[in-house]
Structures are given as structure tokens and as C-alpha cells.
Design an enzyme around this catalytic site. Sequence first.
Site, short mmCIF file in Angstrom:
data_model
loop_
_atom_site.label_atom_id
_atom_site.label_comp_id
_atom_site.label_asym_id
_atom_site.label_seq_id
_atom_site.Cartn_x
_atom_site.Cartn_y
_atom_site.Cartn_z
N THR A 13 14.71 46.65 107.00
CA THR A 13 13.41 46.21 106.60
C THR A 13 13.63 45.19 105.64
O THR A 13 14.71 44.82 105.29
CB THR A 13 12.53 47.30 106.01
OG1 THR A 13 11.46 46.77 105.29
CG2 THR A 13 13.68 47.93 104.69
N ASP A 14 12.69 44.23 105.67
CA ASP A 14 12.71 43.20 104.49
C ASP A 14 12.56 43.62 103.00
O ASP A 14 12.94 42.93 101.96
CB ASP A 14 11.66 42.17 104.61
CG ASP A 14 10.24 42.71 104.70
OD1 ASP A 14 10.13 43.93 104.46
OD2 ASP A 14 9.30 41.88 104.91
N GLU A 15 12.05 45.02 102.73
CA GLU A 15 11.76 45.55 101.62
C GLU A 15 13.22 45.45 100.75
O GLU A 15 13.35 45.59 99.43
CB GLU A 15 11.28 46.82 101.63
CG GLU A 15 9.97 46.51 102.17
CD GLU A 15 9.03 48.07 102.11
OE1 GLU A 15 9.36 48.54 101.10
OE2 GLU A 15 8.23 48.16 103.07
N LYS A 68 17.12 52.20 102.53
CA LYS A 68 17.52 51.42 103.51
C LYS A 68 18.87 50.34 103.13
O LYS A 68 19.59 49.95 104.28
CB LYS A 68 16.40 50.50 104.06
CG LYS A 68 15.18 51.57 104.83
CD LYS A 68 15.65 52.15 106.11
CE LYS A 68 15.91 51.12 107.16
NZ LYS A 68 16.41 51.52 108.54
N TYR A 76 12.55 54.49 99.00
CA TYR A 76 12.64 53.78 100.42
C TYR A 76 13.44 52.84 100.64
O TYR A 76 14.51 52.63 101.33
CB TYR A 76 11.27 53.60 100.96
CG TYR A 76 11.33 52.74 102.49
CD1 TYR A 76 11.95 53.30 103.25
CD2 TYR A 76 10.82 51.55 102.35
CE1 TYR A 76 12.07 52.59 104.70
CE2 TYR A 76 10.90 50.84 103.51
CZ TYR A 76 11.32 51.33 104.65
OH TYR A 76 11.42 50.57 105.84
#
Length: 354
Positions: A134-136, A164, A160
Site C-alpha cells: 500500500t501507499d500508506e 505493511k 495497519y
Amino acid sequence: MPTLLVTGGAGFIGANFVLQARKAKWANIINLDKLTYASNLQNLAELQDDVHYHFVQGNINNFELVSYLLDQYHPDAVINFAAETHVDRSILSPENFIQTNVVGTFQLLEASKAYWQKLTSPKQENFRFLHISTDEVYGSLNPTDPAFREDTPYAPNSPYAASKAGADHLVRSYYHTYNLPTLTTNCSNNYGPLQFPEKLIPLTILNALNGKPLPIYGDGQNIRDWLYVSDHCDAIYQVLREGNIGETYNIGGLNEQTNLVVVEKICSILDELAPKENFQHSSLITFIKDRPGHDRRYAIDCSKISETLGWKPKENFDSGLLKTVQWYLNNSAWVESVCTGTYQNWIKQNYETR
């Protein structure tokens, strides 16, 4: 056709990928999924008679099961979609995210490494471990900051995102330490058919149809880049086929929108497709207390995958959003099946107390 071991293939992005892979005859699919609340075998009902598709219920934390599947089916690649993904849930129950996203990815890497080391050439040379992220992991951007690149430093701000990021680092380490041929993709916010209605777009669609409040965190000006799920699946397949091992590819939709604009656009579409007399769906918009550590803006620079692999998104946000709303309107039975009492309890717990 090659054979792929897909983990988390009954979830939102995974199921869309499996369906596209079988429809386009990209590969035979072995689908390993734990079947958590966000997974749904109904997503894959059309494949029940497909002899080139096999489903196995199980956990990526189960090293023995993963090893058995690798030895049994001899896949040419592993694609890891399996993950806990909802930021709000990670704030309330972070341990689940560590167990699945970090420990699970570790176990999957260990089993894949052992399997890959036993392969003979050229199968060993052609094997790939593709990790979907993810970009997060990159943190938050200010309004004028340039978009995330593959070399942007990691700065995760939620449990989260941190889980990741940990998984991404493990995948990188297995390439550099053991030469396992890994690939990583970091995508922006996905939307489209089959998405569990805890995320912004499907939650807004269903609440609006049922005349319920449309909750928007804070001032609604948080910005996300939106990627239509079928475009994402095409990109994943392109990276699997042509990506350089050991590298990361950012996948974005080139569609930055504020949360408020997203909700307003959904309301406008529903005013046309599901009109109610003397009523505008936007009247349901309700601003609620912001969630802790809410990242202000995400944006993806996907020039690398565009320039090196030739991928570009086909859908703009308006075309993709219209297709998405229409899908939820046309699939009320699917919606009813996932909106169980457990789901209702979660919505109440997360939104009604704010």
C-alpha cells in the site's frame, strides 16, 4: 499456462485478480484464503466449475500448509494479497494486523524460499514472489508535496501502515539476503466491485441507499488517490510478467480526490440512478470526529511502471465510480449477504460513538 498460488484471493482485490486471471486465461490459480469477515466465496462463485481454479481454506501463518501447497501444485509464482487492511480496525485491534501482515508474510516467505531453493533451472529462474502492498507505508503528504515515489522514505502512521511496512521490509530482505526473486507493488486506494462495505466508497453507497448518515471524518479534506481495481489487477499482472526482480513498483490511479468530493459524487450518481422524490442524498452527509493519526494526503507517482512496463490506468475517477455504484445497485443479494449482524455491530462501534 503458468500456475499461481494466490493468497487472500477471496478478498476484494484478490478476488478481482483471480476473476480477471481466469477470464483472460493468464494462469491456473490455487487460492489460499483464511475466509475472514472481509473474504467471501460468493465473490468467486462463477469459478466453481473451472478445473483450472482450486480453493483452499487456510492461513498464511501455517507454514506446513503453505509448504504442502507449493510442493503439491508446483506454482510458478506466489502473489500475496492476504492482509488485514482497514485502518480503523487496526487502531482498535492492532495485534491482528501484526499476526497476518508481518508474521504471515514471514511464514509465506520462509515456505516460498524453501520451495524455490529446491527448484531446478529454469523453473527456479522464472519463479517470482509478488507482494501486494500500500501507499500508506510512505506516511502523509502536505498539499504541495510531490507524490510518493518508490524511493520515498517509509513513515507509517497507523498500525495497519506499520504492519505493511514491516512486511515490505521482510520481502526486500529475502531478496537481498537469500536472492529470492521478489517483487513488491505499492498501490493507492482501490475501489470497485466486491469491496467489503467498511471502506469509504461502498459504505457511502449502501448508507445512502438506506437513508443512513454518510460519515465523513474531520473536515472531509483528506485526499486520496483512487485506483479502479481492474486497472490495479492489470498492473499486477504486468509486474509479474515483466518487472525486474528485487524492485518495487508504485501503482496509482492518477485520481486525487478529497473524501468530501468522493461522497458528493456518489450522492450525485445516486440522485440520477436511484432518485427519491424531493430528496437529495447529499443531505445525509454527516461530519464526525476525526480518527487518530489520520493521514492528510496520499498521492502516487506511477511514472516508473508507466515508463518501464507500459502500464497506465484505463479508468478515470468518474467512469470508475459510475461503474462501481452501478455494480452495488445491481448486486443487492451480495450486499445483503455481507451486511450481517457482525458488520452492523462494527459500524455502530466505529461511527456512532464519534
